[in-house]
Write a protein that holds these residues in place. Structure first.
Motif, mmCIF file in Angstrom:
data_model
loop_
_atom_site.group_PDB
_atom_site.id
_atom_site.type_symbol
_atom_site.label_atom_id
_atom_site.label_comp_id
_atom_site.label_asym_id
_atom_site.label_seq_id
_atom_site.Cartn_x
_atom_site.Cartn_y
_atom_site.Cartn_z
ATOM 1 N N MET A 1 0.937 -1.369 0.224
ATOM 2 C CA MET A 1 0.192 -0.141 -0.054
ATOM 3 C C MET A 1 0.771 1.096 0.275
ATOM 4 N N LEU A 2 2.235 1.699 0.899
ATOM 5 C CA LEU A 2 2.490 2.297 0.974
ATOM 6 C C LEU A 2 3.328 2.572 -0.693
ATOM 7 N N LYS A 3 3.676 1.487 -1.119
ATOM 8 C CA LYS A 3 4.582 2.002 -2.662
ATOM 9 C C LYS A 3 3.312 1.775 -3.594
ATOM 10 N N ARG A 4 1.888 1.771 -3.334
ATOM 11 C CA ARG A 4 1.614 2.066 -4.446
ATOM 12 C C ARG A 4 0.660 3.897 -3.987
ATOM 13 N N TYR A 5 1.127 4.339 -3.227
ATOM 14 C CA TYR A 5 0.426 5.570 -2.581
ATOM 15 C C TYR A 5 0.879 6.895 -3.487
ATOM 16 N N PRO A 6 0.405 7.495 -4.128
ATOM 17 C CA PRO A 6 1.498 8.441 -4.876
ATOM 18 C C PRO A 6 2.197 9.779 -3.556
ATOM 19 N N TRP A 7 1.780 9.725 -2.476
ATOM 20 C CA TRP A 7 2.997 10.547 -2.249
ATOM 21 C C TRP A 7 3.231 11.864 -2.102
ATOM 22 N N PRO A 8 1.711 12.951 -2.345
ATOM 23 C CA PRO A 8 1.922 14.251 -3.020
ATOM 24 C C PRO A 8 2.072 14.899 -1.594
ATOM 25 N N GLY A 9 2.148 14.440 -0.277
ATOM 26 C CA GLY A 9 3.500 15.224 0.746
ATOM 27 C C GLY A 9 5.242 14.389 0.494
#
Length: 451
Positions: free
Chosen positions: A346-354
């Motif tokens: 899940m962490l790897k798929r998330y795009p992390w806008p911050g």
């Protein structure tokens, strides 16, 4: 450090200051004294104390504001706050603003000795070793993108070139600036960060260049600015694009002549500094649109270091997540030893806008909520855990268009959900997301115009 450590004591009562002189001299400390915020900041520019001891109730401004300013000027300076026994909320706020400790009155000599020794040990530990357990000066990652950044730091750190660090909010621009300073010939001199976006425009000129007594209302004493404090060292201008055009002109003159005048002053003051700057905006576009001086752009941009967003560093996400996990498990005294495979996906798929700042906050959140030794999906914030359901993939589009559409939808849902959670309070939402207020305002403006 000198043989006798130096403490700056800030208290509005001169009789109390005299008592501190007597007690601290017996404890083996040298002492600088100040009666208010203005005088304290002036003393800090004259000397580099090992510890600051400040009353939270000051004549000209509250001690919380002073703590904030001291920590901004020198993030590694331990500040010990003193409060009355009834000021518990104020004491908690002082700790949140970065105070090393807040001790109540009445003080005993033994309590004062103990807390100052602990603060001094913190200062010395920071000075002796700035190398983290992992990574390169705190820059964790092995991806090709981050390796290029590290290689660039190695090449330019020992030069005197001005460096422009560009990247999205939360990518670690100040971390790179500190690494450049730490590896430069100026490493034993001050590193002074300035957040150009957070200081009101009408105060920024005085903050940067100082002012003379009587230059404006409430200028009761002369005060050096951050340029003087950084003399011999490095000045880091974060979000430099936020400077007004008049301040840009003055900054350009300082970079060209290495001289300036304080606000309301006539005397030319010479400084020897290296300037590092950072921005999350496209400065070339700012120049074209008339918001940033072209001549200043070329002065600042001798060397550019571009930081990649976290979504382009997928291979670094597990390294960073484990790094933050170890940090927050230790700080919070929790036996959280790992992250489940499902959670890591899940962490790897998330795009992390911050970006890295957001990952830092998510891992802290997850460690605090974790009930077992492993972080599970249930420990993640809802926006990370529920991404797939809220933002389905568009297989009917080419890859680049699908990715762009997915990001647009995610950003809209993420920020709108965050604003709903904080009842529309942009400042609170920005703090949770780890981005600036202006970032959220720009997204809102952009998405109001989209279908």
């Amino acid at each position: 450090m000198s043989q006798r450590p130096l403490v700056l004591v800030v208290d509005g009562d001169r009789d109390t200051l005299k008592a501190y002189v007597q007690v601290l001299s017996q404890l083996g400390w040298e002492l600088l004294a100040a009666t208010d915020r203005e005088e304290a900041l002036a003393r800090l520019s004259e000397a580099r104390p090992d510890v600051v001891l400040t009353e939270l109730h000051l004549p000209d401004k509250d001690g919380i504001a002073l703590i904030r300013e001291l920590r901004r000027m020198d993030p590694e300076l331990p500040v010990v706050a003193i409060a009355t026994s009834v000021s518990i909320p104020l004491a908690v706020q002082a700790i949140r603003e970065g105070a090393f400790e807040c001790i109540p009155k009445p003080l005993t000599s033994e309590r004062l000795r103990l807390v100052l020794e602990q603060a001094l040990e913190r200062r010395r530990s920071a000075g002796e070793s700035r190398q983290p357990e992992e990574g390169f000066d705190g820059i964790v990652g092995k991806s090709p993108e981050i390796c290029k950044v590290i290689e660039m730091i190695r090449k330019v750190a020992e030069t005197e070139a001005n460096v422009l660090i560009v990247g999205e909010s939360g990518t670690g621009k100040e971390l790179v600036a500190r690494s450049l300073h730490r590896r430069s010939m100026r490493a034993d001199k001050p590193f002074v960060p300035v957040d150009c976006a957070s200081i009101p425009e009408h105060l920024l000129e005085s903050e940067l260049f100082g002012h003379e007594k009587g230059a404006f209302t409430n200028a009761h004493i002369s005060r050096p600015g951050l340029f003087e404090y950084a003399d011999g060292g490095t000045l880091f201008l974060d979000e430099v694009s936020q400077l007004s055009l008049p301040l840009q002109a003055k900054l350009l003159r300082v970079l060209q002549e290495r001289q300036f005048r304080r606000v309301g002053g006539r005397k030319l003051i010479s400084v020897d500094i290296r300037v590092l700057s950072a921005t999350n905006r496209d400065l070339k576009r700012e120049v074209v649109e008339g918001r940033f001086r072209e001549d200043l752009y070329y002065r600042l941009n001798v060397i550019t270091i571009a930081l990649p967003p976290l979504r382009e560093r997928e291979g670094d996400i597990p390294l960073l997540a484990d790094h933050f996990l170890q940090k927050f498990s230790t700080v919070n005294n929790k036996l959280v030893k790992g992250i489940s495979d499902e959670t890591m996906e899940m962490l790897k798929r998330y795009p992390w806008p911050g970006n890295v700042r957001e990952l830092h906050n998510v891992i802290e959140h997850s460690v605090l909520l974790a009930e077992g030794e492993v972080i599970t999906p249930d420990d993640l914030p809802s926006e990370v855990r529920g991404l797939e359901a809220s933002c389905p993939v568009r297989e009917d589009l080419p890859y680049r268009e699908a990715k762009k559409a997915w990001m647009h939808r995610f950003e809209r849902e993420y920020f709108l959900a965050l604003l709903r959670r904080h009842n529309g309070n942009i400042s609170q939402a920005a703090r949770t997301a780890g981005v600036s207020r202006k970032t959220i305002q720009r997204f809102l403006k952009a998405y109001r115009s989209r279908p």
